[in-house]
Scaffold this active site. Structure first.
Site, mmCIF file in Angstrom:
data_model
loop_
_atom_site.group_PDB
_atom_site.id
_atom_site.type_symbol
_atom_site.label_atom_id
_atom_site.label_comp_id
_atom_site.label_asym_id
_atom_site.label_seq_id
_atom_site.Cartn_x
_atom_site.Cartn_y
_atom_site.Cartn_z
ATOM 1 N N GLY A 12 -10.534 7.310 10.064
ATOM 2 C CA GLY A 12 -9.278 6.739 9.577
ATOM 3 C C GLY A 12 -8.416 7.773 8.868
ATOM 4 N N TYR A 143 -5.396 -8.838 2.647
ATOM 5 C CA TYR A 143 -5.903 -7.519 2.245
ATOM 6 C C TYR A 143 -6.035 -7.431 0.725
ATOM 7 C CZ TYR A 143 -5.755 -2.392 1.655
ATOM 8 O OH TYR A 143 -6.003 -1.090 1.299
HETATM 9 N N1 SER Z 1 -1.334 1.608 2.187
HETATM 10 C C1 SER Z 1 -1.893 0.293 2.035
HETATM 11 C C2 SER Z 1 -1.126 -0.707 2.797
HETATM 12 O O1 SER Z 1 0.066 -0.535 2.928
HETATM 13 C C3 SER Z 1 -1.946 -0.098 0.584
HETATM 14 O O2 SER Z 1 -3.221 0.164 0.097
HETATM 15 O O3 SER Z 1 -1.669 -1.678 3.223
#
Ligand code: SER
Length: 317
Positions: A12, A143
């Protein structure tokens, strides 16, 4: 005896550069890279690599036993924008992978764990400026929910079972080696690629959306610093606020225009705007700065200069 490290999600955006850095620090053979597939051949060929599904407890356990692993960096996750499209998949991957690793640490198989959290733990009721370490966290994305719940479990496993788990709330990370996948802050990476390739970019966030961001070198520095700190210095066992710079799409476009005056920026906000609007604009990371001497090196200008230099080399060679 050297510590043996397993990186889960090594292909990643962050995993790619973390693998390289950890191999520099600990030796190539002491760092096992793993991911669900071999999509990054460069990384696969650069040292020990294992195909590993982060949702498979027995596969992680067998890998740790076979390679005598004592430290895990769990970098696999579905990010904010992808999580909204596939909520159950995000919950499944983000939570189960964490439980697998925490349970291996609880059983004594693993001595130290790094697990990233995110600014996504915050929500619309969080104070938006200089967001404190301890504050209201009512995330509105799947998330963000997985990261908030994960933080609670990390602290629980530390307090109840003595697990040495360390975590930071990454802001948006900007890098030139590997693309981010499915985040709300991804525009701040795409913009540099498009500037070099096309001379223009259409932002999916509005021009005044101010978000906390960080250049990859700083993110890797923070990650290795927190993992090297003495355990007694780590006073936060949920996750540390971490901050470097904050900017809007308009400001990043201006910084590109300073080097490429013909660069053109347009705006077409999509569903990611609502996610961005629920996150803070700046973060108070004084606890991380005090506990393990965190400091950042890159401001917006320095980051833009480095991104454009590196991407010119990549696309024009
Ligand atoms: N970069 C991530 C996102 O935009 C934030 O942790 O989901």
């Amino acid at each position: 005896m050297s510590s043996k490290i397993l990186i889960i999600g090594a292909c990643g955006q962050i995993g790619t550069e973390l693998t390289t850095k950890l191999r520099e620090l600990h030796g190539v053979d002491n760092v096992i890279a793993s991911d669900i597939n071999t999509r990054k051949l460069e990384l696969v060929n650069a040292g020990p690599f294992v195909i590993l599904d982060a949702k498979n407890f027995n596969a992680i356990k067998d890998c740790c036993i076979n390679h005598k692993v004592d430290t895990i960096y769990l970098m696999a996750a579905l990010l904010s924008a992808t999580g909204e499209k596939y909520p159950m998949e995000a919950w499944d991957l983000n939570m189960n992978s964490l439980f697998h690793v925490l349970n291996l640490a609880k059983s004594g198989q693993i001595k130290k764990v790094f697990w990233p959290s995110s600014i996504a733990v915050f929500g619309p009721t969080t104070p938006t400026k200089n967001t404190p370490q301890h504050t209201i966290c009512e995330p509105t994305t799947v998330y963000g929910i997985t990261k908030q719940v994960g933080e609670r479990w990390c602290e629980y496993y530390h307090d109840k079972y003595g697990v040495d788990v360390r975590s930071i709330r990454y802001p948006g990370i900007i890098s030139h080696k590997a693309m981010p996948g499915g985040g709300t802050t991804d525009y701040a990476v795409e913009i540099y690629h498009e500037a070099i390739k096309e001379g223009k970019y259409e932002s999916f966030l509005s021009e005044d959306t101010n978000l906390p961001m960080m250049f990859m070198d700083d993110a890797i520095k923070a990650t290795t610093q927190i993992m090297a700190a003495p355990a007694e210095d780590i006073t936060i066992r949920s996750s540390y606020n971490l901050s470097a710079i904050s900017f809007t799409p308009k400001e990043i476009a201006e910084s590109i225009k300073a080097e490429m005056p013909d660069f053109k920026m347009t705006y077409k906000p999509d569903f990611r705007q609502a996610i961005a609007d629920s996150w803070p604009s700046s973060i108070d990371d004084s606890v991380a700065r005090k506990d393990w001497n965190w400091s950042h090196d890159f401001d917006l200008e320095k980051m833009t200069s480095e991104m454009l230099t590196q991407l010119k080399k990549k696309y024009q060679s």
